[in-house]
Each structure stands twice: as structure tokens, then as C-alpha cells.
Design a protein around this motif. Structure first.
Motif, PDB file in Angstrom:
ATOM      1  N   LEU A 119      -2.976  15.504  -1.680  1.00 48.02           N
ATOM      2  CA  LEU A 119      -2.009  14.246  -1.462  1.00 48.02           C
ATOM      3  C   LEU A 119      -2.194  13.705  -0.076  1.00 48.02           C
ATOM      4  CD1 LEU A 119       0.279  15.138  -3.875  1.00 48.02           C
ATOM      5  CD2 LEU A 119      -0.881  13.762  -4.213  1.00 48.02           C
ATOM      6  N   GLN A 120      -1.815  15.071   0.973  1.00 52.70           N
ATOM      7  CA  GLN A 120      -1.655  14.544   2.383  1.00 52.70           C
ATOM      8  C   GLN A 120      -3.227  13.748   1.940  1.00 52.70           C
ATOM      9  OE1 GLN A 120       0.256  14.097   4.419  1.00 52.70           O
ATOM     10  NE2 GLN A 120       2.169  14.715   3.053  1.00 52.70           N
ATOM     11  N   SER A 121      -3.997  14.133   2.647  1.00 51.98           N
ATOM     12  CA  SER A 121      -5.501  13.781   2.504  1.00 51.98           C
ATOM     13  C   SER A 121      -5.336  12.608   1.716  1.00 51.98           C
ATOM     14  CB  SER A 121      -6.155  14.983   2.232  1.00 51.98           C
ATOM     15  OG  SER A 121      -7.698  14.155   2.065  1.00 51.98           O
ATOM     16  N   LEU A 122      -5.631  12.531   0.397  1.00 55.70           N
ATOM     17  CA  LEU A 122      -5.635  11.338   0.395  1.00 55.70           C
ATOM     18  C   LEU A 122      -4.994   9.955   0.697  1.00 55.70           C
ATOM     19  CD1 LEU A 122      -6.479   9.459  -2.611  1.00 55.70           C
ATOM     20  CD2 LEU A 122      -4.330  10.701  -3.445  1.00 55.70           C
ATOM     21  N   ARG A 123      -4.005  10.102   0.843  1.00 59.79           N
ATOM     22  CA  ARG A 123      -2.849   9.518   1.811  1.00 59.79           C
ATOM     23  C   ARG A 123      -3.644   8.913   3.167  1.00 59.79           C
ATOM     24  NH1 ARG A 123       1.253   9.103   6.037  1.00 59.79           N
ATOM     25  NH2 ARG A 123       1.145  11.294   6.867  1.00 59.79           N
ATOM     26  N   LYS A 124      -3.741  10.074   3.886  1.00 57.21           N
ATOM     27  CA  LYS A 124      -4.794   9.085   5.145  1.00 57.21           C
ATOM     28  C   LYS A 124      -5.625   8.521   5.249  1.00 57.21           C
ATOM     29  CE  LYS A 124      -3.216  13.113   7.980  1.00 57.21           C
ATOM     30  NZ  LYS A 124      -3.757  14.311   9.133  1.00 57.21           N
ATOM     31  N   ARG A 150      -6.093   5.030   6.596  1.00 56.22           N
ATOM     32  CA  ARG A 150      -7.399   4.357   7.229  1.00 56.22           C
ATOM     33  C   ARG A 150      -8.726   3.680   6.963  1.00 56.22           C
ATOM     34  NH1 ARG A 150     -13.132   5.303   7.416  1.00 56.22           N
ATOM     35  NH2 ARG A 150     -12.521   6.140   5.024  1.00 56.22           N
ATOM     36  N   ILE A 151      -8.878   3.235   5.778  1.00 58.29           N
ATOM     37  CA  ILE A 151      -9.213   2.168   5.508  1.00 58.29           C
ATOM     38  C   ILE A 151      -8.705   1.039   5.346  1.00 58.29           C
ATOM     39  CG2 ILE A 151      -9.876   0.745   2.749  1.00 58.29           C
ATOM     40  CD1 ILE A 151     -10.659   3.370   2.113  1.00 58.29           C
ATOM     41  N   ALA A 152      -6.735   1.224   5.331  1.00 57.26           N
ATOM     42  CA  ALA A 152      -6.042  -0.136   5.466  1.00 57.26           C
ATOM     43  C   ALA A 152      -6.142  -0.030   7.071  1.00 57.26           C
ATOM     44  CB  ALA A 152      -4.718   0.389   4.985  1.00 57.26           C
ATOM     45  N   GLU A 211       3.367   5.454  -5.368  1.00 57.88           N
ATOM     46  CA  GLU A 211       3.810   6.079  -6.311  1.00 57.88           C
ATOM     47  C   GLU A 211       2.274   6.894  -7.291  1.00 57.88           C
ATOM     48  OE1 GLU A 211       6.129   4.530  -9.780  1.00 57.88           O
ATOM     49  OE2 GLU A 211       5.574   4.471  -7.589  1.00 57.88           O
ATOM     50  N   VAL A 212       1.418   6.121  -6.865  1.00 61.94           N
ATOM     51  CA  VAL A 212       0.260   7.480  -7.197  1.00 61.94           C
ATOM     52  C   VAL A 212       0.609   8.500  -7.125  1.00 61.94           C
ATOM     53  CG1 VAL A 212      -2.218   8.040  -6.467  1.00 61.94           C
ATOM     54  CG2 VAL A 212      -1.591   5.911  -6.416  1.00 61.94           C
ATOM     55  N   LEU A 213       1.392   9.334  -5.966  1.00 66.01           N
ATOM     56  CA  LEU A 213       1.827  10.505  -5.345  1.00 66.01           C
ATOM     57  C   LEU A 213       2.348  11.088  -6.137  1.00 66.01           C
ATOM     58  CD1 LEU A 213       1.612  10.109  -1.760  1.00 66.01           C
ATOM     59  CD2 LEU A 213      -0.326  11.310  -3.242  1.00 66.01           C
ATOM     60  N   ALA A 214       3.462   9.686  -6.743  1.00 62.48           N
ATOM     61  CA  ALA A 214       4.429  10.398  -7.104  1.00 62.48           C
ATOM     62  C   ALA A 214       3.704  10.419  -8.706  1.00 62.48           C
ATOM     63  CB  ALA A 214       5.803   9.459  -7.490  1.00 62.48           C
ATOM     64  N   ILE A 215       3.012   9.643  -9.475  1.00 60.00           N
ATOM     65  CA  ILE A 215       2.444  10.220 -10.588  1.00 60.00           C
ATOM     66  C   ILE A 215       1.650  11.155 -10.484  1.00 60.00           C
ATOM     67  CG2 ILE A 215       0.747   9.255 -12.329  1.00 60.00           C
ATOM     68  CD1 ILE A 215       1.871   6.475 -11.420  1.00 60.00           C
ATOM     69  N   THR A 216       1.150  11.704  -9.951  1.00 55.89           N
ATOM     70  CA  THR A 216       0.008  13.049  -9.392  1.00 55.89           C
ATOM     71  C   THR A 216       0.905  14.247 -10.039  1.00 55.89           C
ATOM     72  OG1 THR A 216      -1.483  11.279  -8.628  1.00 55.89           O
ATOM     73  CG2 THR A 216      -1.765  14.013  -8.098  1.00 55.89           C
ATOM     74  N   GLU A 271       1.372  -1.503   0.091  1.00 52.74           N
ATOM     75  CA  GLU A 271      -0.381  -0.045   0.442  1.00 52.74           C
ATOM     76  C   GLU A 271       0.904   0.727  -0.070  1.00 52.74           C
ATOM     77  OE1 GLU A 271      -2.822  -0.384   2.934  1.00 52.74           O
ATOM     78  OE2 GLU A 271      -4.016  -2.243   2.280  1.00 52.74           O
ATOM     79  N   ASP A 272       1.594   1.372   1.474  1.00 55.52           N
ATOM     80  CA  ASP A 272       2.984   2.448   1.165  1.00 55.52           C
ATOM     81  C   ASP A 272       3.415   2.684  -0.289  1.00 55.52           C
ATOM     82  OD1 ASP A 272       1.914   3.141   3.821  1.00 55.52           O
ATOM     83  OD2 ASP A 272       4.145   1.627   4.246  1.00 55.52           O
TER      84      ASP A 272
END
Lengths: 298, 233
Positions: free
Chosen positions: A238-243, A247-249, A128-133, A122-123
Motif C-alpha cells: 500500500l505504501q508503494s501504491l501511495r508513492k 509520483r504521478i501527481a 479511501e483506496v487504502l482504507a478499502i483495500t 488525491e489524498d
């Protein structure tokens, strides 16, 4: 004459002498010996009878003792069997408990390993998602985008009120250092002037602004003066997305742990309240998403 | 040929004389006494015993039982007298098998002497057992009328005792002596064996009769009392 009277007398005397001698040498000793033997036999018979009765008594005694001994042995055997049985049961219980604990630990270890692996995945996925974004936004960032971001910053400044505004006013005081406006790209001159104009208009400050280029802001703009910062950038989203992902995990891990606890039917495993220290408690997603602009003390 | 060994006189001094009867009697006495002394000098009181001791025990106990069977209580009181009588007569009869031996019982003097001993012993045992009055009372049983007959009976049975033994023993030796002259070799041997048998039987008869007479003298009133008691019952 056939009878000789001298011989008659002599024979009578002879007979009396013989009688006396035989009494002395034959009858008395023989009868004495016979009597002694009979007495001895009688005594021996009596003795044998006494011994027989004694032997009978001892045999009865022995038999009784033997019976008691058998009883005791049976009791001891039964007791020992019971003890062994109970010990066996205890040992089996202990072994079962140990095995259960070991299985639980093993399951826990496997679960922890799986959790760690999924978290790692997940990390890395998140990164990767953050980097792509981040890369996509960098690719999209142009002068027009910077102008739009300047507009957003100005809108934020206008929206400030209360304590935040007071703090900023204090920071922009006469003795302040030059306020710094940082962005990833160079801002157009008219936007720089507009921001300068807005500061004068809103906070009464005409302190000359300093403009810096900071590519790590990706897609964002930031005003900082004396430790007070007014900023907007995509990094907040992006921070919000990470949080949210975390949370889901975390929720999934908690529900899996609860399922394991319910399956085990006993304690010893970490409950819902004992999460791993690296698991953050997710905040309300709406709150988290609505805080892209940060005003904080540096 | 002598009818009685009394006639063989070895030595004489006045009335005193040493004839074959006395000499052979001494010989029998010597054998009996020395044999008894030899056997009983080391008697075993235990269960193990010598064969000669065993033999003498059998003889003594057998005689005691025989006396008791006749009806004499306390047989051991009468054993020395009756036992010695039997042993002497038996030894004299058995000794006839020895060649040259003259049985002293073949002399009427000896048998008379023994019969007189029995004759004397009967009142002695009777008086010692029932007292003088009790013994004398047996002469007037069942009535006083029987007194002379009782006395005659007493005397005649003593005489009969003496003559019976003498006749048998004397006839035995006489028959053998006569047969030796008529039919030597085998037949006298058979007669000698027969003589041994008759000699033993006579010894037994003499002793048993003596015992019966003594028993009659010691038991008469007691047995009568017992018979009366059982009859009245």
C-alpha cells in the motif's frame, strides 16, 4: 508853401526816434522769441528723432528678444512634451509589468489552490483506496491466510543472507530477549513450531518465541528481536501504491508549471526544481514495489 | 479848410511850433510803441502764445519775408528801417477812420522827411554793404556817361516818393471832405473805405520802393558780377 522845413526836420527826428523805439520794443523781442521757439522746435524735433531711433532700436531689440523667448519656450515645451511622453511610457510599462506580475501571481495562486485541491482530493482518494483495500484484506484474513503469511515469513528468513543474516544472528545471540512474532490473527500451533524450528535451523537459536496479536498489521507478519525486524505485510504494497500515485501527481504538477512558465515567457515562477516541500520525489516504481519486506533498525 | 495839417498850429515859439502833423505823429508813435511794449513785455518762448503776440509775430515775420523776397539778403538788417516805415504809414492810413484825425502823411513835410530818410538810408546801407568805392562806383554804371542821369534819378525818385505818398493821402482826405459837403451820409463812408485801401497800398508801395532802392544800392555790383558770370558761362 506846402513844405514846412521845421516840421520836416521834426518828422525826420520823430521817425528816427520811432525807429529806435520800435527796434527796441518790437523787432528785437519778437525776433528773439521767434528764434527761441524755432530753436526749441528744432531741438524737440531732433530729440523726437533721437527718441524715434531709440524706440526703433528698442523695438528691434524687443522683437529679437521676443523671438529668442519664443524659441526658448518652444524648446522647453518640446522638451517637456518629450519628458511627459517618456514618463507616460515608463509609467505604462510599469503599470503593465505590475499588472502582468499581479496576473501571474493570481494565476499562481489559482494554480496553487487548484493543486492543493487536487492534492486534497488525491489524498482523500488514496486514503479511501487504502482504507478499502485494508478493509477488504481484513475481511479476507483467516487462519489459512495466517498460515500462508507464516510460510512467507519463513521463506523470507530463508532468503536472508549476508549482512542481514549476520545482524539477525547477532540479535538472536544467547543474551537476547525473547524474539517476538506479531500477526493480526492467532497463528496455528504447527506454524509456530515450524518458525521456532526454522530459527534453530537457520540461526542456531532456540530462544522461545513469543507470539503477539496486532490487528494494525492488517495482513502481515513480523519477527522482531533486539531491534532487528523481519516483516512482510500488505502495508508495504500500500505504501508503494501511495508513492506511485504521488509520483504521478507530482509529474502532472511539474508539467503544468512548465507550461505556465513557457506561456509567461519569463521567470519568477517556481521551476521544475522548486517543487512544494510536501511533494515527494517518487522513487523508481520497480524498486518501490519490490521492497515490501523491510529489515531496518527500530 | 486846410490843405495840410501843418497849417493847424497849436503852439508856436519863434521857429518852434507844435502843429497837427507833429501831434498826430506823436500820437501814432505812442500807440505803436506802447502797444509793442505792452505785447512784448511778457513774450512766450514756447509753442503757446498770446493772440496779440501771434499777431505781431505774423506782422514782423511777414515783413521780413517780404524784404527777403525783394532780394535783400540778411533781411533782419533792414527790418527796423523798412518795417517802421511801413508800420508808421499803415498806422497813419488806418487812423484816418477815426473822426477828427488828420493823417500826418497828408502833410508834404512828413512825406518829404520820410523820403529824405530813405534818401539818406540808401547810401548808408549801400556803403556799409559794399564800401564807399563800391557804392560810388554804382553811379558810373554802366558807363561814366550815365553819372549825371544816375544822380538825377536818385534825386527825382526821392521827390517822387514824397509827392506820391503826399498826393494820395492828401487827395484821400480832401475827397472825403469835399464829398461830405456834396453827398453826405453813405457815399463818404464808401470813400473812406476806399481811402483805407489806397492808404494801405501807398504804405506798401512806399516801403517796397524804399526796399527796392536799398536793394539796388547794396546789390548793384554783386548782381552785375553774377550776371556777367552767368553770361560768360
Amino acid at each position: 508853401m506846402l513844405i514846412d522845413w521845421f516840421t520836416v526836420v521834426a518828422q525826420a527826428l520823430n521817425f528816427l526816434i520811432l525807429l529806435w523805439l520800435m527796434k527796441r520794443f518790437l523787432y528785437a523781442p519778437i525776433l528773439r522769441a521767434v528764434d527761441a521757439r524755432e530753436q526749441r522746435i528744432a531741438a524737440e524735433l531732433k530729440d523726437a528723432e533721437a527718441k524715434q531711433s531709440e524706440a526703433n532700436k528698442e523695438r528691434e531689440d524687443f522683437e529679437r528678444k521676443n523671438e529668442v523667448f519664443d524659441q526658448q519656450r518652444a524648446d522647453l515645451l518640446r522638451k517637456a512634451t518629450d519628458e511627459v511622453e517618456s514618463q507616460r511610457k515608463a509609467m505604462l510599462d510599469q503599470a503593465r509589468t505590475t499588472a502582468d506580475n499581479w496576473i501571474a501571481k493570481r494565476q499562481q495562486a489559482l494554480r496553487t489552490e487548484a493543486d492543493g485541491l487536487s492534492r486534497t482530493i488525491e489524498d482523500s482518494a488514496r486514503s479511501e483506496v487504502l482504507a478499502i483495500t485494508r478493509k477488504a484484506l481484513q475481511d479476507l484474513a483467516t487462519t489459512d491466510l495466517e498460515s500462508s503469511m507464516a510460510e512467507i515469513l519463513m521463506r523470507r528468513l530463508r532468503a536472508l543472507d549476508g549482512q542481514s543474516k549476520a545482524d539477525l544472528v547477532a540479535a538472536l545471540g544467547p543474551a537476547s530477549t525473547a524474539p517476538i512474532v506479531s500477526s493480526a490473527f492467532v497463528l496455528p500451533p504447527q506454524k509456530r513450531a515450524a518458525i521456532q524450528q526454522l530459527l534453530l535451523q537457520l540461526f542456531g537459536s532456540n530462544a522461545p518465541l513469543r507470539f503477539e496479536i496486532r490487528p494494525e498489521l492488517v495482513c502481515g507478519i513480523e519477527l522482531s528481536v533486539n531491534g532487528q525486524i523481519v516483516a512482510w505485510n500488505v502495508d508495504g504494497y500500500l505504501q508503494s501504491l501511495r508513492k506511485e500515485i504521488e509520483r504521478i501527481a507530482s509529474e502532472r504538477t511539474s508539467s503544468a508549471t512548465a507550461a505556465v512558465v513557457a506561456a509567461d515567457g519569463q521567470g519568477g515562477l517556481p521551476g521544475k526544481d522548486a517543487r512544494p516541500p510536501d511533494t515527494e520525489v517518487a522513487e523508481d516504481p520497480s524498486t518501490a514495489a519490490a521492497a515490501p519486506v523491510q529489515v531496518s533498525a527500530a | 479848410m486846410h490843405l495840410s495839417p501843418d497849417a493847424i498850429v497849436y503852439w508856436q515859439f519863434g521857429l518852434l511850433k507844435l502843429n497837427a502833423t507833429i501831434v498826430f505823429t506823436w500820437a501814432i508813435m505812442l500807440v505803436l510803441v506802447v502797444g509793442s511794449r505792452w505785447v512784448t513785455r511778457k513774450l512766450s518762448m514756447g509753442l503757446e502764445r498770446a493772440r496779440w503776440q501771434n499777431l505781431l509775430e505774423i506782422v514782423v515775420i511777414g515783413m521780413t519775408r517780404q524784404i527777403a523776397d525783394i532780394g535783400l539778403q540778411q533781411a533782419r538788417t533792414y527790418l527796423p528801417f523798412l518795417g517802421t516805415l511801413f508800420l508808421f504809414l499803415a498806422a497813419a492810413s488806418l487812423a484816418t477812420i477815426i473822426p477828427g484825425f488828420e493823417p500826418p502823411t497828408g502833410s508834404l513835410s512828413t512825406t518829404v522827411a520820410l523820403a529824405l530818410c530813405v534818401f539818406a538810408a540808401i547810401p548808408i546801407f549801400g556803403i556799409s554793404k559794399q564800401g564807399l568805392a563800391g557804392y560810388l562806383k554804382s553811379y558810373v554804371e554802366p558807363t561814366v556817361v550815365m553819372l549825371p542821369f544816375n544822380i538825377i534819378s536818385e534825386a527825382s525818385r526821392t521827390l517822387a516818393l514824397a509827392v506820391r505818398l503826399f498826393g494820395n493821402m492828401m487827395s484821400g482826405t480832401m475827397i472825403i471832405a469835399i464829398l461830405l459837403t456834396i453827398t453826405p451820409f453813405l457815399f463818404p463812408v464808401v470813400m473812406t473805405v476806399l481811402g483805407l485801401l489806397t492808404g494801405m497800398v501807398q504804405a506798401y508801395i512806399f516801403s517796397i520802393l524804399a526796399a527796392v532802392y536799398i536793394a539796388a544800392a547794396t546789390h548793384s555790383s554783386k548782381s552785375k558780377t553774377a550776371a556777367t558770370a552767368s553770361g560768360s558761362a
